[in-house]
Design an enzyme around this catalytic site. Sequence first.
Site, PDB file in Angstrom:
ATOM      1  N   ASN A 207      -1.938  15.506  11.704  1.00 50.79           N
ATOM      2  CA  ASN A 207      -3.390  15.450  11.865  1.00 50.79           C
ATOM      3  C   ASN A 207      -3.708  14.692  13.149  1.00 50.79           C
ATOM      4  OD1 ASN A 207      -3.750  12.522  11.226  1.00 50.79           O
ATOM      5  ND2 ASN A 207      -2.837  13.200   9.291  1.00 50.79           N
ATOM      6  N   PRO A 301       3.322  11.470  -2.175  1.00 54.62           N
ATOM      7  CA  PRO A 301       2.890  10.315  -2.974  1.00 54.62           C
ATOM      8  C   PRO A 301       1.588   9.771  -2.408  1.00 54.62           C
ATOM      9  CG  PRO A 301       4.822   9.774  -1.618  1.00 54.62           C
ATOM     10  CD  PRO A 301       4.591  11.253  -1.486  1.00 54.62           C
ATOM     11  N   ILE A 303      -0.111   6.707  -1.573  1.00 51.72           N
ATOM     12  CA  ILE A 303       0.357   5.321  -1.399  1.00 51.72           C
ATOM     13  C   ILE A 303      -0.708   4.337  -1.878  1.00 51.72           C
ATOM     14  CG2 ILE A 303       1.285   3.662   0.271  1.00 51.72           C
ATOM     15  CD1 ILE A 303       1.919   6.184   2.056  1.00 51.72           C
ATOM     16  N   PHE A 320      -9.287   3.563   3.306  1.00 53.04           N
ATOM     17  CA  PHE A 320     -10.247   4.251   4.156  1.00 53.04           C
ATOM     18  C   PHE A 320     -10.470   5.622   3.536  1.00 53.04           C
ATOM     19  CE2 PHE A 320     -11.170   2.407   8.454  1.00 53.04           C
ATOM     20  CZ  PHE A 320     -10.701   1.137   8.182  1.00 53.04           C
ATOM     21  N   LYS A 338      -8.634   5.391  -7.008  1.00 54.77           N
ATOM     22  CA  LYS A 338      -7.420   4.749  -6.476  1.00 54.77           C
ATOM     23  C   LYS A 338      -7.370   3.259  -6.809  1.00 54.77           C
ATOM     24  CE  LYS A 338      -7.053   8.179  -2.803  1.00 54.77           C
ATOM     25  NZ  LYS A 338      -6.120   8.596  -1.761  1.00 54.77           N
TER      26      LYS A 338
HETATM   27  O1  PMT Z   1      -6.124   6.723  13.869  1.00 50.55           O
HETATM   28  P1  PMT Z   1      -7.478   6.883  14.540  1.00 50.55           P
HETATM   29  O2  PMT Z   1      -7.501   7.998  15.548  1.00 50.55           O
HETATM   30  O3  PMT Z   1      -7.988   5.589  15.102  1.00 50.55           O
HETATM   31  O4  PMT Z   1      -8.524   7.323  13.414  1.00 50.55           O
HETATM   32  C1  PMT Z   1      -8.818   6.459  12.374  1.00 50.55           C
HETATM   33  C2  PMT Z   1      -8.958   7.202  11.035  1.00 50.55           C
HETATM   34  C3  PMT Z   1     -10.141   8.147  11.111  1.00 50.55           C
HETATM   35  C4  PMT Z   1      -7.682   7.978  10.726  1.00 50.55           C
HETATM   36  C5  PMT Z   1      -9.153   6.092   9.948  1.00 50.55           C
HETATM   37  O5  PMT Z   1     -10.300   5.340  10.248  1.00 50.55           O
HETATM   38  C6  PMT Z   1      -9.300   6.682   8.558  1.00 50.55           C
HETATM   39  O6  PMT Z   1     -10.345   7.141   8.131  1.00 50.55           O
HETATM   40  N1  PMT Z   1      -8.168   6.672   7.799  1.00 50.55           N
HETATM   41  C7  PMT Z   1      -8.034   7.290   6.491  1.00 50.55           C
HETATM   42  C8  PMT Z   1      -7.610   8.709   6.675  1.00 50.55           C
HETATM   43  C9  PMT Z   1      -7.332   9.423   5.363  1.00 50.55           C
HETATM   44  O7  PMT Z   1      -6.246   9.879   5.162  1.00 50.55           O
HETATM   45  O8  PMT Z   1      -8.302   9.421   4.520  1.00 50.55           O
HETATM   46  P2  PMT Z   1      -8.194  10.094   3.035  1.00 50.55           P
HETATM   47  O9  PMT Z   1      -9.607  10.155   2.598  1.00 50.55           O
HETATM   48  O10 PMT Z   1      -7.432  11.362   3.097  1.00 50.55           O
HETATM   49  O11 PMT Z   1      -7.373   9.036   2.214  1.00 50.55           O
HETATM   50  C10 PMT Z   1      -7.987   7.987   1.474  1.00 50.55           C
HETATM   51  C11 PMT Z   1      -7.111   6.773   1.446  1.00 50.55           C
HETATM   52  O12 PMT Z   1      -5.897   7.058   0.745  1.00 50.55           O
HETATM   53  C12 PMT Z   1      -6.702   6.253   2.806  1.00 50.55           C
HETATM   54  O13 PMT Z   1      -6.710   4.842   2.754  1.00 50.55           O
HETATM   55  C13 PMT Z   1      -5.282   6.776   2.978  1.00 50.55           C
HETATM   56  O14 PMT Z   1      -4.494   5.901   3.788  1.00 50.55           O
HETATM   57  C14 PMT Z   1      -4.788   6.806   1.541  1.00 50.55           C
HETATM   58  N2  PMT Z   1      -3.806   7.853   1.258  1.00 50.55           N
HETATM   59  C15 PMT Z   1      -4.124   9.163   1.383  1.00 50.55           C
HETATM   60  C16 PMT Z   1      -3.201  10.123   1.053  1.00 50.55           C
HETATM   61  C17 PMT Z   1      -1.918   9.712   0.585  1.00 50.55           C
HETATM   62  N3  PMT Z   1      -0.999  10.606   0.280  1.00 50.55           N
HETATM   63  N4  PMT Z   1      -1.631   8.415   0.494  1.00 50.55           N
HETATM   64  C18 PMT Z   1      -2.544   7.476   0.808  1.00 50.55           C
HETATM   65  O15 PMT Z   1      -2.294   6.277   0.716  1.00 50.55           O
END
Ligand code: PMT
Length: 391
Positions: A207, A301, A303, A320, A338
Amino acid sequence: MKRILLIVGGGIAAYKACELIRLLRGAGHQVRCVLTDGGAQFVTPMTLAALSEQPVHTSLWDLKDEAEMGHIQLSRQADLVVVAPATADLLARMAAGIADDLATTLLLATDKPVLAAPAMNVRMWLHPATVRNVDRLRGDGVTVIEPDQGPMACGEHGPGRLPEPAAILAAIEARLGVGCQRLAGKHVLVTAGPTHEPIDPVRYIANRSSGRQGFAIAQAVADMGARVTLVAGPVALPTPPGCTRIDVETAVEMANAVAQALPADAAIMVAAVADWRTESAAGQKLKKAAMAPALALVPNPDILAMLGQSPHRPRLLVGFAAETERVVEHATAKRAAKNADWIVANDVSGDAMGGNDNRVQLVTADGVEHWPQLPKMAVAQRLAERIADAL
Ligand code: PMT
């Protein structure tokens, strides 16, 4: 007591360097000044010498200075080199590695951390060339603080004003790891960047995450004295000073690295972890055929959710949520699903992923806080203050 080498560039804001010297000395630091030709149009060497109680250096060709203290020594004897005000021209020469006067020669010769406080006209600050130069400098490990917004001496309005000397002092002390160490003794775990999920030896699912937001958060909490473990996906960013970095490629590797880094007082999960990986990556490069290959995907997974359920759950668990629509609604649902304390709801419909700025909303048990659009470092510092409050 820290030794600061202060390079004063040419701009009307040079007068604020005088107050900065006074504040630095009041905080117990030693200041030596270098005044550029441009800076000398606004303040005199005599003023800086009187305030710093040190000789002021102005020329690369001043034999007396070279005899007393070579310029390499001058920049290496400092704990931190500060450029304030940093003009557009000075930033450009720093970014290009030009060494054509005393200031830029010192900056190229130093092996010490460098902090620049820019000040310039709003159009110059927003010009793509300056944006490029600042990006390059940050990539090189220079701390470039954000200019203030407001009316300017030239009559225009916007970002470009030199921050107030007290704010520059705070940034200097944070960079030096002195002053307010609100997270001293705390272990903070941060994930950042994307994950790459291999399809075959040369292709992967990925991504647009650059890692900038996560790295900025790691730097901000380290600046406040935390011990930081930064688990980073594949990104081309320098390790923020004071952080222990663990590089990973896939979500499974990231999950293992996070589990091994526990226990932590707080975990900030900024990484854009791939939700799926291929069931099995091909051992050889897939050959182009008439039919596109069908990729069987399996879930990775989660995390953050694993940490939420872990017996070693950090006291403060922050996720996030990158969303392109109904941002707060989805973030609120993720917070519950979560078992996170806070979710930083991130609208990624623009260029937040990969870009310089971010617009976030903080979703907590108490409700939703709307934050303005800010540079990622400013988002990080604001979040770090909140983390320190919570811990
Ligand atoms: O890296 P940059 O270019 O500076 O951009 C920053 C960002 C936009 C990536 C960052 O600010 C951000 O939003 N990060 C979260 C991205 C994400 O994967 O969001 P999500 O909504 O898909 O996941 C929600 C949360 O679960 C996140 O904390 C993620 O780290 C966590 N997650 C998601 C999937 C997974 N398999 N394991 C996880 O731990």
